[in-house]
Design an enzyme around this catalytic site. Structure first.
Site, mmCIF file in Angstrom:
data_model
loop_
_atom_site.group_PDB
_atom_site.id
_atom_site.type_symbol
_atom_site.label_atom_id
_atom_site.label_comp_id
_atom_site.label_asym_id
_atom_site.label_seq_id
_atom_site.Cartn_x
_atom_site.Cartn_y
_atom_site.Cartn_z
ATOM 1 N N HIS A 19 0.845 -1.207 0.000
ATOM 2 C CA HIS A 19 0.000 0.000 0.000
ATOM 3 C C HIS A 19 0.880 1.257 0.000
ATOM 4 C CE1 HIS A 19 -2.664 -2.968 2.181
ATOM 5 N NE2 HIS A 19 -3.487 -2.532 1.249
ATOM 6 N N GLY A 59 -2.917 -1.936 -6.970
ATOM 7 C CA GLY A 59 -1.767 -2.837 -7.072
ATOM 8 C C GLY A 59 -1.989 -3.908 -8.137
ATOM 9 N N GLN A 64 -8.947 -7.316 -10.414
ATOM 10 C CA GLN A 64 -9.550 -6.077 -9.890
ATOM 11 C C GLN A 64 -9.146 -4.893 -10.778
ATOM 12 O OE1 GLN A 64 -10.144 -4.996 -5.618
ATOM 13 N NE2 GLN A 64 -8.260 -3.842 -5.905
HETATM 14 O O1 PAF Z 1 -7.985 -3.860 -3.080
HETATM 15 C C1 PAF Z 1 -8.658 -3.526 -2.085
HETATM 16 O O2 PAF Z 1 -8.147 -3.321 -0.993
HETATM 17 C C2 PAF Z 1 -10.170 -3.386 -2.219
HETATM 18 O O3 PAF Z 1 -10.693 -4.323 -3.088
HETATM 19 C C3 PAF Z 1 -10.625 -1.958 -2.601
HETATM 20 C C4 PAF Z 1 -10.104 -1.580 -3.976
HETATM 21 C C5 PAF Z 1 -10.116 -0.969 -1.568
HETATM 22 C C6 PAF Z 1 -12.151 -1.899 -2.640
HETATM 23 O O4 PAF Z 1 -12.700 -2.228 -1.420
#
Ligand code: PAF
Length: 280
Positions: free
Chosen positions: A34, A144, A150
């Protein structure tokens, strides 16, 4: 660094921040992966907003939302040290007030791989990310590569719904032996952590075969499966060699294809991926 809960207050504070504005959405329990996204945002943007929200709608009925790791004080320390301007910490009631009934569904690209194993997961992700984008109105948003599907789903949603922002994808951050950083790694025992390096070993075994000239999708998938099968504590749920945007499985592999997998190590489900290039 300011913190805020309510959307109206977030909007007021956001309006005072200098642009361009970078946004890193998270579910908290932050790690170096992160923080590397925050650093990318700091490099590109005048101001950086981070959200921390464990989104209930992306957890399936058999996935333990209550057990998801949380440590807001530690997260806020890391974000302050990284130079974040504003942290948004909405509650579930703020994001999903009584009577909530609007969902964002990205169709084909949400269906295979993670989508096939986790019914409704991407409906929850795309809905919450659309809501986060609407509230924060960033110029750039950072995700990421570790969550490759995603990324594909969000990119498709941004195109389809004309969100006026750019998606920036940060490289997967790894532990010394290659394990991709993830909040879920905290569930692993020391022995399981060692076994979990099999994901990266399997991806690399397929990559080496590709670099050596192997172009058959079936063969690359078999190499990943065989590598995982040799690790007694690991069990593959799926392995894939697919187009990185459509996520359709490929027969004939070329540069840019996405290798990905989900593997159980004990009860912990881990995912990892890499994008193939023929460079040695
Ligand atoms: O990748 C994540 O942590 C989650 O899927 C996100 C993008 C914050 C959505 O809740």
């Amino acid at each position: 660094m300011q913190t805020v809960e309510e959307i109206t207050e977030l909007r007021q504070l956001r309006a005072q921040l200098a642009g361009p504005l970078g946004f890193v959405p998270t579910m908290g329990y932050l790690h170096a992966g992160h923080i590397s996204l925050v650093e990318l945002a700091k490099r590109d943007c005048a101001s950086v907003v981070v959200s921390i929200f464990v989104n209930p709608t992306q957890f399936g009925p058999s996935e333990d939302l209550a057990a998801y790791p949380r440590d807001i004080p530690a997260d806020l320390k890391l974000l302050a040290a990284a130079g974040v301007d504003l942290v948004w910490l909405p509650t579930p009631e703020i994001m999903y007030p009584p009577g909530f009934q609007t969902w964002v569904e990205v169709e084909q690209v949400s269906q295979p791989l993670e989508g096939a194993q986790r019914a409704g997961h991407f409906r929850g992700v795309s809905t919450v990310v659309a809501k986060l984008f609407n509230a924060v109105t960033p110029d750039k948003a950072y995700f990421g590569q570790k969550d490759a599907q995603q990324v594909a789903v969000i990119q498709q949603m941004v195109r389809d719904l004309n969100f006026p922002l750019e998606i920036v994808v940060g490289a997967t951050q790894r532990e010394a032996e290659g394990l991709a950083m993830s909040s879920r790694n905290s569930y692993l025992s020391a022995e399981q952590r060692q076994a979990a390096t099999v994901l990266y070993r399997a991806l690399n075994a397929a990559r080496e075969a590709y670099v050596a000239g192997e172009r058959s999708g079936n063969r690359l998938r078999a190499i990943m499966r065989e590598t995982i099968a040799a690790e007694p504590l690991a069990e593959a749920q799926y392995v894939s060699c697919a187009d990185r945007a459509s996520l359709e499985e490929l027969d004939e592999i070329t540069d840019g294809a996405l290798l990905s997998m989900a593997v159980y190590v004990g009860k912990t489900r881990l995912i990892d991926n890499l994008i193939l290039t023929s460079e040695k």
